[in-house]
Design a protein around this motif. Structure first.
Motif, PDB file in Angstrom:
ATOM      1  N   ARG A  97       9.289   4.043  15.743  1.00 41.75           N
ATOM      2  CA  ARG A  97       9.271   2.976  14.734  1.00 41.75           C
ATOM      3  C   ARG A  97       9.885   3.461  13.436  1.00 41.75           C
ATOM      4  N   PHE A  98      10.515   2.537  12.704  1.00 41.21           N
ATOM      5  CA  PHE A  98      10.938   2.953  11.359  1.00 41.21           C
ATOM      6  C   PHE A  98       9.769   2.797  10.398  1.00 41.21           C
ATOM      7  N   GLU A  99       8.725   2.157  10.839  1.00 40.44           N
ATOM      8  CA  GLU A  99       7.441   1.986  10.139  1.00 40.44           C
ATOM      9  C   GLU A  99       7.500   1.017   8.955  1.00 40.44           C
ATOM     10  N   ILE A 100       8.264   1.363   7.916  1.00 41.46           N
ATOM     11  CA  ILE A 100       8.315   0.516   6.708  1.00 41.46           C
ATOM     12  C   ILE A 100       9.710   0.696   6.123  1.00 41.46           C
ATOM     13  N   SER A 101      10.408  -0.408   5.862  1.00 44.10           N
ATOM     14  CA  SER A 101      11.765  -0.217   5.353  1.00 44.10           C
ATOM     15  C   SER A 101      11.823  -0.112   3.821  1.00 44.10           C
ATOM     16  N   ASN A 102      10.695  -0.357   3.166  1.00 44.97           N
ATOM     17  CA  ASN A 102      10.653  -0.180   1.718  1.00 44.97           C
ATOM     18  C   ASN A 102      10.519   1.316   1.414  1.00 44.97           C
ATOM     19  N   GLN A 103      11.569   1.868   0.797  1.00 42.79           N
ATOM     20  CA  GLN A 103      11.627   3.326   0.625  1.00 42.79           C
ATOM     21  C   GLN A 103      10.448   3.893  -0.144  1.00 42.79           C
ATOM     22  N   LYS A 104      10.038   3.138  -1.181  1.00 39.21           N
ATOM     23  CA  LYS A 104       8.955   3.633  -2.030  1.00 39.21           C
ATOM     24  C   LYS A 104       7.635   3.680  -1.258  1.00 39.21           C
ATOM     25  N   LEU A 105       7.362   2.596  -0.567  1.00 36.04           N
ATOM     26  CA  LEU A 105       6.114   2.514   0.200  1.00 36.04           C
ATOM     27  C   LEU A 105       6.131   3.521   1.348  1.00 36.04           C
ATOM     28  N   TYR A 106       7.319   3.681   1.945  1.00 38.58           N
ATOM     29  CA  TYR A 106       7.471   4.650   3.036  1.00 38.58           C
ATOM     30  C   TYR A 106       7.086   6.045   2.549  1.00 38.58           C
ATOM     31  N   ALA A 107       7.633   6.422   1.399  1.00 37.90           N
ATOM     32  CA  ALA A 107       7.374   7.759   0.873  1.00 37.90           C
ATOM     33  C   ALA A 107       5.898   7.954   0.530  1.00 37.90           C
ATOM     34  N   LYS A 108       5.247   6.887   0.068  1.00 40.34           N
ATOM     35  CA  LYS A 108       3.811   6.977  -0.243  1.00 40.34           C
ATOM     36  C   LYS A 108       2.990   7.158   1.030  1.00 40.34           C
TER      37      LYS A 108
ATOM     38  N   TYR B 195      17.863   3.689  25.015  1.00 38.78           N
ATOM     39  CA  TYR B 195      17.293   2.349  24.911  1.00 38.78           C
ATOM     40  C   TYR B 195      16.195   2.492  23.854  1.00 38.78           C
ATOM     41  N   VAL B 196      16.497   2.063  22.639  1.00 37.37           N
ATOM     42  CA  VAL B 196      15.586   2.363  21.525  1.00 37.37           C
ATOM     43  C   VAL B 196      14.617   1.217  21.238  1.00 37.37           C
ATOM     44  N   ALA B 197      13.348   1.594  21.172  1.00 41.57           N
ATOM     45  CA  ALA B 197      12.313   0.642  20.750  1.00 41.57           C
ATOM     46  C   ALA B 197      11.899   1.044  19.352  1.00 41.57           C
ATOM     47  N   THR B 198      12.067   0.145  18.415  1.00 38.82           N
ATOM     48  CA  THR B 198      11.688   0.479  17.043  1.00 38.82           C
ATOM     49  C   THR B 198      11.136  -0.762  16.343  1.00 38.82           C
ATOM     50  N   GLY B 199      10.583  -0.550  15.167  1.00 40.99           N
ATOM     51  CA  GLY B 199       9.994  -1.678  14.442  1.00 40.99           C
ATOM     52  C   GLY B 199       9.061  -1.157  13.376  1.00 40.99           C
ATOM     53  N   SER B 200       8.208  -2.034  12.911  1.00 43.70           N
ATOM     54  CA  SER B 200       7.434  -1.662  11.731  1.00 43.70           C
ATOM     55  C   SER B 200       5.938  -1.801  11.929  1.00 43.70           C
ATOM     56  N   LEU B 201       5.250  -1.258  10.969  1.00 44.74           N
ATOM     57  CA  LEU B 201       3.803  -1.357  10.871  1.00 44.74           C
ATOM     58  C   LEU B 201       3.577  -2.382   9.766  1.00 44.74           C
ATOM     59  N   PHE B 202       2.775  -3.382  10.030  1.00 44.65           N
ATOM     60  CA  PHE B 202       2.609  -4.400   8.983  1.00 44.65           C
ATOM     61  C   PHE B 202       1.134  -4.657   8.679  1.00 44.65           C
ATOM     62  N   GLY B 203       0.914  -5.128   7.447  1.00 51.91           N
ATOM     63  CA  GLY B 203      -0.457  -5.345   7.002  1.00 51.91           C
ATOM     64  C   GLY B 203      -0.970  -4.154   6.213  1.00 51.91           C
ATOM     65  N   LEU B 204      -0.054  -3.287   5.811  1.00 55.45           N
ATOM     66  CA  LEU B 204      -0.462  -2.119   5.030  1.00 55.45           C
ATOM     67  C   LEU B 204      -0.770  -2.507   3.591  1.00 55.45           C
ATOM     68  N   PRO B 205      -1.709  -1.811   2.987  1.00 52.05           N
ATOM     69  CA  PRO B 205      -1.950  -2.084   1.575  1.00 52.05           C
ATOM     70  C   PRO B 205      -0.675  -1.836   0.785  1.00 52.05           C
ATOM     71  N   GLY B 206      -0.388  -2.731  -0.109  1.00 53.14           N
ATOM     72  CA  GLY B 206       0.815  -2.558  -0.907  1.00 53.14           C
ATOM     73  C   GLY B 206       2.001  -3.312  -0.356  1.00 53.14           C
ATOM     74  N   GLN B 207       1.880  -3.762   0.886  1.00 56.70           N
ATOM     75  CA  GLN B 207       2.999  -4.532   1.447  1.00 56.70           C
ATOM     76  C   GLN B 207       2.916  -5.981   0.980  1.00 56.70           C
ATOM     77  N   THR B 208       4.064  -6.617   0.959  1.00 59.11           N
ATOM     78  CA  THR B 208       4.075  -8.051   0.685  1.00 59.11           C
ATOM     79  C   THR B 208       4.704  -8.735   1.896  1.00 59.11           C
TER      80      THR B 208
END
Ligand code: 5AD
Ligand code: SF4
Length: 454
Positions: A242-253, A276-289
């Motif tokens: 997963r790329f987890e979070i595409s917001n660089q600031k939140l990712y680094a935190k 064959y790549v499976a990727t995506g994000s984690l959502f519902g994290l504090p600080g996410q919008t």
């Protein structure tokens, strides 16, 4: 490995081709692999080939799992904006704007939500039919050198028992799944555990490929591109990262010591390598919008990966986020109220389930042909999660194959779901050459013979 559809034979012609009626189509099905069936009997088929004969009772059970459970929606009550988005998607334009995505996430009420899920499910049926892949996941080590704030197996969590399986043990678990149960796609997952050297993991891939016919997906986190290239040449087909979070600031935190750009580059390299790549994000994290989640989905689309791996953030004990966000404590990292609306604080299980189903449905709108598995996190949120996910546009399942004694310790989050409903296994896992061909076709992977396997 891939789910078949039950259908009733209407007639059989002299060439052994049957006219079959399923719950949604009349199809011409090649009967060459199934003998002793006559008009009136039920069969399971996939693509255009019969796989096996089944009882009427079993057929009805699987139909109930595939069928929509939403009542016909009242189109007149939908907003003009929603209708316009539906029209856009129906006419083949999947480039939804960020504003449109935020709007879909903000939908409320039964009629709106059921319309969203039903539209996504219709799109899935139209574009990729009732083809549901079943992946088996073996979590072979819960050691991790990283300290992602959200994760229950992060390095600093002293509260879990750590385990790691030896190469032979993993091969044995894989063998049992493949030879005895019929799995054809295995995900080998672990924390980032440096105890396994690159060459040991490559050895593992080779051993499994030597001993059994199976597609291997690696989910071992960040390693060098050279490692991944060699693993690919050694027989690994897929990579789940997963790329987890595409917001660089939140990712680094959230992932101390890591940068989003490195992750992005690695994922792009893996796609280039042929994985064959499976990727995506984690959502519902504090600080996410919601705007941030919309950005994640737009980024996901831009990657052009064939498979999505995404899920809601769930609380994990003994982690920096464990008392948040459902406990209501405000966290504002990276949040920006003008960017959609903030999420996280005070979210109930129901809201999170709704967010997850919306995420699946919107992902289907944006990427009509992508493979979307129902992730364990959705099943953890709701016992019916598997069914609800499929009805909102998902088309793959993940079953946990980790040996029972270790299951509890792979606690990425609390109370992780790990049932494997018999009914899905019964219909989804069948042996035989035809299922291999179907997977190769569907995955559009480079046939193994054409790759340099040692
Ligand atoms: N809730 C949900 N998913 C989580 N992951 C890690 N911690 C959590 C959590 N608390 C996910 C990450 C990782 C995957 C293996 O597990 O997104 O990529
Ligand atoms: Fe390790 Fe992955 Fe958990 Fe991060 S999310 S701590 S990399 S297992």
């Amino acid at each position: 490995m891939c789910l078949t559809i039950p259908g009733k034979i209407e007639s059989i012609d002299s060439k052994g081709v049957a006219t079959v009626i399923s719950h949604r189509e009349r199809a011409q099905i090649d009967l060459s692999l199934v003998f002793d069936v006559k008009p009136g009997d039920w069969i399971l088929y996939a693509t255009n080939r019969a796989v096996k004969a089944i009882s009427e009772e079993d057929a009805k059970e699987i139909i109930s799992l595939l069928e929509d459970k939403y009542n016909p929606v009242d189109v007149s009550r939908l907003s003009l904006k929603f209708k316009k988005i539906i029209y856009k998607v129906r006419s083949g334009d999947s480039n939804l704007t960020k504003d449109e995505i935020i709007y879909l996430f903000s939908l409320k009420g039964k009629n709106n939500l059921e319309t969203l899920y039903a539209e996504a499910n219709t799109l899935r049926k139209e574009r990729i039919k009732d083809f549901v892949c079943i992946h088996g996941i073996i979590e072979f080590s819960n050691y991790c050198k990283n300290n992602c704030l959200y994760c229950g197996i992060r390095k600093d969590n002293q509260g879990i028992d750590r385990y790691r399986l030896g190469v032979e043990e993993i091969v044995e678990v894989a063998g049992n799944a493949v030879e005895n149960e019929g799995y054809k796609l295995l995900v080998l997952q672990s924390g980032e555990d440096e105890n396994y050297s690159d060459s040991e993991l490559i050895q593992l891939v080779r051993e499994i490929k030597k001993k059994m016919r199976v597609f291997i997906f690696l989910s071992v986190g960040e390693r060098s591109v050279d490692f991944y290239k060699e693993a690919y040449e050694s027989g690994a087909t897929g990579a789940l990262i997963r790329f987890e979070i595409s917001n660089q600031k939140l990712y680094a935190k959230m992932r101390p010591g890591h940068k989003f750009d490195d992750r992005k580059r690695l994922i792009q390299e893996l796609i280039k390598t042929g994985y064959y790549v499976a990727t995506g994000s984690l959502f519902g994290l504090p600080g996410q919008t919601i705007g941030g989640i919309a950005d994640d989905l737009i980024f996901m689309k831009s990657l052009k990966a064939p498979m999505l791996s995404a899920g809601p953030f769930l609380l994990a004990k003994n982690t920096p986020l464990s008392c948040h966000p459902r406990a209501g404590e405000a966290m504002t990292w990276g949040s920006n109220i003008s960017d959609g609306f903030p999420i996280g604080s005070g979210m109930t299980r129901e809201t999170l389930l709704e967010l997850t189903l919306k995420y699946i449905a919107i992902a289907r709108f944006l990427m009509p042909e992508i493979k979307i598995p129902v992730t364990t996190a959705l099943e953890t949120l709701d016992l019916e999660g598997r069914h609800l996910g499929l009805l909102a546009g998902a088309n793959a399942l993940m079953f946990n194959l980790t040996p029972e004694k270790y299951c509890k310790s792979y606690a990425i989050y609390d109370d992780k779901y790990r049932e494997r409903e018999k009914v899905w296994q019964k219909y989804g896992l069948f042996k035989g050459e035809e299922s291999w061909e179907m997977i190769e076709q569907r995955l559009r992977v480079v046939p193994e013979m054409d790759r340099k396997l040692n």
